[in-house]
Design a protein around this motif. Sequence first.
Motif, mmCIF file in Angstrom:
data_model
loop_
_atom_site.group_PDB
_atom_site.id
_atom_site.type_symbol
_atom_site.label_atom_id
_atom_site.label_comp_id
_atom_site.label_asym_id
_atom_site.label_seq_id
_atom_site.Cartn_x
_atom_site.Cartn_y
_atom_site.Cartn_z
ATOM 1 N N ASN A 48 -6.580 -7.868 0.359
ATOM 2 C CA ASN A 48 -5.159 -7.511 0.238
ATOM 3 C C ASN A 48 -4.288 -8.470 1.055
ATOM 4 O O ASN A 48 -3.190 -8.824 0.629
ATOM 5 C CB ASN A 48 -4.934 -6.058 0.684
ATOM 6 C CG ASN A 48 -5.432 -5.055 -0.348
ATOM 7 O OD1 ASN A 48 -5.306 -5.285 -1.551
ATOM 8 N ND2 ASN A 48 -5.994 -3.944 0.112
ATOM 9 N N PRO A 54 4.076 2.879 9.935
ATOM 10 C CA PRO A 54 3.552 4.241 10.143
ATOM 11 C C PRO A 54 2.395 4.577 9.194
ATOM 12 O O PRO A 54 1.633 5.496 9.467
ATOM 13 C CB PRO A 54 4.759 5.139 9.856
ATOM 14 C CG PRO A 54 5.961 4.252 10.021
ATOM 15 C CD PRO A 54 5.511 2.876 9.604
ATOM 16 N N ALA A 55 2.267 3.829 8.082
ATOM 17 C CA ALA A 55 1.152 4.085 7.172
ATOM 18 C C ALA A 55 -0.147 3.463 7.696
ATOM 19 O O ALA A 55 -1.219 3.716 7.145
ATOM 20 C CB ALA A 55 1.468 3.568 5.776
ATOM 21 N N GLY A 56 -0.053 2.643 8.757
ATOM 22 C CA GLY A 56 -1.266 2.097 9.378
ATOM 23 C C GLY A 56 -2.068 1.180 8.487
ATOM 24 O O GLY A 56 -3.295 1.292 8.434
ATOM 25 N N GLN A 57 -1.394 0.270 7.775
ATOM 26 C CA GLN A 57 -2.105 -0.610 6.853
ATOM 27 C C GLN A 57 -1.638 -2.058 7.014
ATOM 28 O O GLN A 57 -0.476 -2.309 7.321
ATOM 29 C CB GLN A 57 -1.809 -0.213 5.399
ATOM 30 C CG GLN A 57 -2.403 1.110 4.956
ATOM 31 C CD GLN A 57 -1.803 1.571 3.630
ATOM 32 O OE1 GLN A 57 -1.008 2.506 3.572
ATOM 33 N NE2 GLN A 57 -2.180 0.896 2.555
ATOM 34 N N THR A 92 10.479 -4.762 8.044
ATOM 35 C CA THR A 92 9.072 -4.895 7.652
ATOM 36 C C THR A 92 8.851 -4.420 6.222
ATOM 37 O O THR A 92 9.542 -3.513 5.742
ATOM 38 C CB THR A 92 8.163 -4.061 8.581
ATOM 39 O OG1 THR A 92 8.635 -2.717 8.579
ATOM 40 C CG2 THR A 92 8.161 -4.612 9.994
ATOM 41 N N LEU A 93 7.861 -5.011 5.596
ATOM 42 C CA LEU A 93 7.482 -4.635 4.230
ATOM 43 C C LEU A 93 5.961 -4.523 4.172
ATOM 44 O O LEU A 93 5.255 -5.436 4.617
ATOM 45 C CB LEU A 93 7.985 -5.709 3.259
ATOM 46 C CG LEU A 93 7.846 -5.435 1.762
ATOM 47 C CD1 LEU A 93 8.618 -4.195 1.338
ATOM 48 C CD2 LEU A 93 8.328 -6.651 0.967
ATOM 49 N N ALA A 94 5.480 -3.406 3.637
ATOM 50 C CA ALA A 94 4.039 -3.170 3.519
ATOM 51 C C ALA A 94 3.620 -3.174 2.047
ATOM 52 O O ALA A 94 4.463 -3.338 1.169
ATOM 53 C CB ALA A 94 3.678 -1.841 4.172
ATOM 54 N N GLU A 95 2.351 -2.966 1.799
ATOM 55 C CA GLU A 95 1.736 -2.939 0.463
ATOM 56 C C GLU A 95 1.689 -4.351 -0.125
ATOM 57 O O GLU A 95 2.704 -4.919 -0.541
ATOM 58 C CB GLU A 95 2.461 -1.992 -0.500
ATOM 59 C CG GLU A 95 2.380 -0.525 -0.100
ATOM 60 C CD GLU A 95 0.958 0.046 -0.153
ATOM 61 O OE1 GLU A 95 0.147 -0.440 -0.952
ATOM 62 O OE2 GLU A 95 0.674 0.959 0.626
ATOM 63 N N ASN A 146 0.977 -5.726 -2.930
ATOM 64 C CA ASN A 146 1.580 -6.085 -4.222
ATOM 65 C C ASN A 146 3.109 -6.024 -4.178
ATOM 66 O O ASN A 146 3.782 -6.772 -4.892
ATOM 67 C CB ASN A 146 1.022 -5.192 -5.332
ATOM 68 C CG ASN A 146 -0.434 -5.512 -5.633
ATOM 69 O OD1 ASN A 146 -0.906 -6.614 -5.355
ATOM 70 N ND2 ASN A 146 -1.157 -4.554 -6.181
ATOM 71 N N ALA A 147 3.671 -5.154 -3.316
ATOM 72 C CA ALA A 147 5.129 -5.133 -3.130
ATOM 73 C C ALA A 147 5.572 -6.408 -2.413
ATOM 74 O O ALA A 147 6.614 -6.992 -2.737
ATOM 75 C CB ALA A 147 5.544 -3.891 -2.331
ATOM 76 N N GLN A 170 -4.574 -1.690 -7.843
ATOM 77 C CA GLN A 170 -4.652 -0.825 -6.673
ATOM 78 C C GLN A 170 -5.289 0.520 -6.986
ATOM 79 O O GLN A 170 -5.792 1.182 -6.099
ATOM 80 C CB GLN A 170 -3.260 -0.595 -6.068
ATOM 81 C CG GLN A 170 -2.747 -1.777 -5.295
ATOM 82 C CD GLN A 170 -3.465 -1.998 -3.964
ATOM 83 O OE1 GLN A 170 -3.260 -1.282 -3.004
ATOM 84 N NE2 GLN A 170 -4.335 -2.994 -3.895
#
Lengths: 201, 201
Positions: B11, B48-51, B62-65, B67-68, B98
């Motif tokens: 990822n 907060p999602a811890g990833q 900040t940006l997570a995921e 593919n996003a 995913q």
Amino acid sequence: MKLYGNLNSGNCYKVRLLLSYLGVPYEYVDIDAPHGGTQTPEFLALNPAGQIPLLQLGDGRTLAESNAILMFLAEDTPYVPIGAFDRAKTLQWMFWEQYRHEPAIAVARFICCYAPDREGELPTLHEKGKRALSVMEGHLRDTPWFVGSGPSVADISLYAYTHVAADGGFDLSDFPHVQAWSARMAEHPRHVAMTDIPHSP
Amino acid sequence: MKLYGNLNSGNCYKVRLLLSYLGVPYEYVDIDAPHGGTQTPEFLALNPAGQIPLLQLGDGRTLAESNAILMFLAEDTPYVPIGAFDRAKTLQWMFWEQYRHEPAIAVARFICCYAPDREGELPTLHEKGKRALSVMEGHLRDTPWFVGSGPSVADISLYAYTHVAADGGFDLSDFPHVQAWSARMAEHPRHVAMTDIPHSP
């Protein structure tokens, strides 16, 4: 437009809810997914991944994956936030929904409704699902909607299985901000319930 | 821009591969995810999602995921196909990745590399992963890239864990079109390997 779906599927409900918000007419085709309806040769010819919802356009082209369908239908409407970063944050929540939320909360619901022989999986799913609901709770403590100033496709995506989480053994009263957000979602003037049978035009 | 990642994570590799294609400089921060690095109070304050991966912009947002992040970085570049339907098809493959691909193929790899005590899960994961590879094989029989006329973020997303599927016990020679596509991906002039250590600017 034709939507292949199932009335018990939250993933399909997402699309029906957005189509109702948008006032777009469509033909609804019910697929008996819990009893193999997505694995028939006829359906696999439409979607080789064997999943609903599936949207078929007037020219025959098909689009799968609930959240991809939401983005496609909502483009250039108030349900996709404006600006590159807010768009990306919307996608962030939708990818998170499919990776961390749905595989726990929807699967627990599926087991409780259709697969009692798999109830041994429930403790792990409940732990994962509560962690996902805690992430939502923390976010909704500071803001009424997931991204931007009104409901977006991120809210629609997360609402679908959250509002029926009790079916899978979750208690939403442990997550008061999630509960209040869920109630706000149901106040939309074009709201439809998950069990409402779509009227074809 | 700062990227929080881990060199063993497909990822995270997705984002590094796209940043290399785009020639965008960034600071790389390694997080020891397999040993709890995403669950520290410091990291949870960022996500907060811890990833991981997590992208931090110059202004601190900040940006997570994965593919996003790919969609955000690739917007208005040749790596997001043009046209509403092709954009939606790109998202379709990324959501599918995913939901159906990563949870089987990446998890099998994780178990083989880090969690031998979970090897009882492997037969089910292998069955699911082969089904995902079959869907890719069927699609790539007709077209060299997942959407449009060149590699896009859909290809980057699917390549990340596919090209190391052997680590989790999959044999790609059963899927010759997937294998040929994987080789095409590695021919990109700005290709970097998963194990290449990013150079901070």
